[in-house]
Design a protein around this motif. Structure first.
Motif, mmCIF file in Angstrom:
data_model
loop_
_atom_site.group_PDB
_atom_site.id
_atom_site.type_symbol
_atom_site.label_atom_id
_atom_site.label_comp_id
_atom_site.label_asym_id
_atom_site.label_seq_id
_atom_site.Cartn_x
_atom_site.Cartn_y
_atom_site.Cartn_z
ATOM 1 N N VAL A 405 0.834 -1.206 0.000
ATOM 2 C CA VAL A 405 0.000 0.000 0.000
ATOM 3 C C VAL A 405 0.861 1.245 0.000
ATOM 4 O O VAL A 405 0.592 2.227 -0.713
ATOM 5 C CB VAL A 405 -0.957 -0.011 1.221
ATOM 6 C CG1 VAL A 405 -1.704 1.319 1.324
ATOM 7 C CG2 VAL A 405 -1.939 -1.170 1.113
ATOM 8 N N LEU A 406 1.957 1.206 0.795
ATOM 9 C CA LEU A 406 2.859 2.354 0.861
ATOM 10 C C LEU A 406 3.508 2.613 -0.499
ATOM 11 O O LEU A 406 3.607 3.772 -0.963
ATOM 12 C CB LEU A 406 3.926 2.098 1.926
ATOM 13 C CG LEU A 406 4.937 3.232 2.145
ATOM 14 C CD1 LEU A 406 4.212 4.501 2.647
ATOM 15 C CD2 LEU A 406 6.011 2.797 3.153
ATOM 16 N N ALA A 407 3.949 1.538 -1.154
ATOM 17 C CA ALA A 407 4.586 1.679 -2.481
ATOM 18 C C ALA A 407 3.596 2.241 -3.506
ATOM 19 O O ALA A 407 3.949 3.059 -4.373
ATOM 20 C CB ALA A 407 5.126 0.327 -2.950
ATOM 21 N N PHE A 408 2.343 1.814 -3.413
ATOM 22 C CA PHE A 408 1.315 2.281 -4.340
ATOM 23 C C PHE A 408 1.107 3.778 -4.225
ATOM 24 O O PHE A 408 1.063 4.502 -5.224
ATOM 25 C CB PHE A 408 0.004 1.534 -4.070
ATOM 26 C CG PHE A 408 -1.158 2.066 -4.860
ATOM 27 C CD1 PHE A 408 -1.267 1.760 -6.222
ATOM 28 C CD2 PHE A 408 -2.120 2.877 -4.260
ATOM 29 C CE1 PHE A 408 -2.359 2.255 -6.944
ATOM 30 C CE2 PHE A 408 -3.177 3.363 -4.986
ATOM 31 C CZ PHE A 408 -3.303 3.072 -6.336
ATOM 32 N N PHE A 409 1.019 4.299 -2.986
ATOM 33 C CA PHE A 409 0.807 5.721 -2.782
ATOM 34 C C PHE A 409 2.025 6.537 -3.181
ATOM 35 O O PHE A 409 1.922 7.625 -3.748
ATOM 36 C CB PHE A 409 0.443 6.009 -1.311
ATOM 37 C CG PHE A 409 -1.001 5.740 -0.996
ATOM 38 C CD1 PHE A 409 -1.993 6.619 -1.462
ATOM 39 C CD2 PHE A 409 -1.384 4.625 -0.265
ATOM 40 C CE1 PHE A 409 -3.325 6.385 -1.170
ATOM 41 C CE2 PHE A 409 -2.705 4.391 0.012
ATOM 42 C CZ PHE A 409 -3.702 5.260 -0.447
ATOM 43 N N LEU A 410 3.211 6.020 -2.929
ATOM 44 C CA LEU A 410 4.447 6.719 -3.323
ATOM 45 C C LEU A 410 4.539 6.809 -4.850
ATOM 46 O O LEU A 410 4.984 7.824 -5.402
ATOM 47 C CB LEU A 410 5.679 6.004 -2.749
ATOM 48 C CG LEU A 410 5.845 6.107 -1.229
ATOM 49 C CD1 LEU A 410 7.033 5.243 -0.791
ATOM 50 C CD2 LEU A 410 6.078 7.568 -0.815
#
Length: 414
Positions: A405-410
């Motif tokens: 999820v963090l990678a997606f938002f970044l």
């Protein structure tokens, strides 16, 4: 009418084990043990104390006549206080009542007022003698009715230095035996009772009535240790501690038997284990078996038997300020409470609601649930391994999802 209204409160104890906890060692009080060879040494002291008490008035014979007349008038009532017929002549019975009641009055006077003692009085100069006499005075078989002593106290010449009632004198004499704060116990002693042992009993029993348990599956009328399947169950102290139950010393003015459960903690008043605590508890239990009252002492003995099952339990309760005793007495204390609870039967168990509250807390507290979880999985290494692997996979899955999820938002922000 006197026969019907008389309450029998002094009994011989059924003693199949030849237990010496019910037998006087030095002092005979009342008719049951009067005249036994091993107790004759104290008879001389009784006569000396009787003479010292009555000689405080110029006319000894007049004082003696007044005492005998009063005792003859109440003889029938006094005889009816015993659980069996007293096969003594009227003269012999009255003599025992006179000698024993006046001895107790004079002994308590000398104990509280040092100026009344003689220098060579062996009862006060021999180490441990007074403690031995206290022990004998709280035996159920070794009693005379309290009303007899009170009657004599109002007839015999009391020295002007004494401004106390007989009950106040008795409270001073027994203050090192009865558990609790003396200033509070002194007020409790100042009440009516059947005899000296009953006065002690009234000083330790709670003043509030028994709380009825919610679970009516408990047998509220008959509680016997002989049938473990029907009895409410209570774990030993250290096991309850592991389940999240705290142990605290009862409040400063708590009576010995006033055990409570509050906010996840069992509050138990302090008990000093002295040399004759076992005899005291045994005789209180024996007395309660003949009374119609709730059997608080009997219930207390069973409760402590549940809590104390090993020396470690004793040590733990000592650290919590609940027990105090001389060093290296742990095993003796365990044995004492186990023996006290072996064959007791309470017609009206006092702590049913407390046991129910403890068991309810164990099933609802998070601490208890976690302990139960640990115990169930530590019993099986395979189950523990599967559990640990499952937790790790769950954590790794959570971490993987988090980073995805963090990678997606970044990526979207870039």
């Amino acid at each position: 009418m006197e026969d019907i209204s008389s309450l029998k409160v002094i009994f011989r104890v059924i003693n199949n084990q030849n237990d010496m906890s019910y037998e006087p060692a030095k002092l005979s009080i009342g008719p049951f043990h009067n005249g036994k060879p091993k107790l004759k040494q104290m008879e001389d002291h009784k006569w000396k104390y009787l003479a010292a008490l009555l000689n405080r008035k110029p006319n000894l014979e007049e004082s003696l006549d007044s005492c005998v007349k009063a005792l003859r008038e109440s003889e029938h009532r006094a005889r009816n206080c015993y659980g069996e017929p007293i096969n003594l002549s009227s003269n012999d019975f009255v003599q025992i009542m006179l000698l024993d009641s006046c001895f107790l009055i004079e002994l308590f006077l000398k104990f509280s007022i040092k100026g009344l003692r003689r220098r060579n009085d062996a009862l006060f100069t021999t180490r441990g003698y007074l403690f031995d006499l206290r022990r004998d005075m709280v035996l159920l078989e070794n009693q005379i009715p309290l009303f007899v002593i009170q009657q004599m106290f109002h007839i015999v010449p009391i020295p002007p230095q004494c401004t106390m009632s007989f009950n106040e004198l008795a409270s001073r004499y027994f203050k090192n035996m009865v558990p609790g704060d003396f200033n509070f116990l002194k007020e409790k002693f100042n009440q009516e009772g059947y005899h000296l042992l009953d006065l002690v009993r009234r000083c330790i029993i709670p003043i509030h009535p028994k709380v009825t348990p919610k679970d009516h599956g408990y047998d509220d009328h008959q509680y016997s240790n002989s049938n473990q399947n029907s009895n409410p169950n209570l774990d030993y102290a250290r096991k309850l501690k592991r389940a999240g139950i705290k142990f605290k010393k009862g409040k400063y003015h708590s009576l010995l038997l006033d055990v409570k459960f509050e906010h996840g903690a069992i509050l138990i008043p302090h008990l000093k284990i002295h040399e004759c605590i076992e005899e005291l508890l045994k005789n209180l239990i024996a007395l309660e078996s003949h009374l119609d009252d709730t059997q608080q002492t009997t219930s207390y003995a069973f409760l402590m038997r549940c809590l104390i099952r090993s020396e470690k339990d004793v040590t733990y309760l000592r650290k919590r300020g609940i027990l105090s005793y001389y060093e290296d007495k742990e095993k003796e204390i365990v044995d004492m409470f186990q023996k006290l609870g072996d064959e007791i039967t309470a017609k009206d168990f006092y702590y049913l609601r407390l046991i129910e509250q403890v068991n309810e807390y164990k099933t609802t507290s998070l601490h208890a649930k976690f302990e139960k979880f640990k115990r169930s999985y530590t019993k099986s290494p395979l189950s523990l391994t599967v559990c640990v692997v499952g937790i790790l996979l769950l954590v790794l899955t959570f971490v993987g999802v988090f980073f995805s999820v963090l990678a997606f938002f970044l990526h979207r922000r870039s």
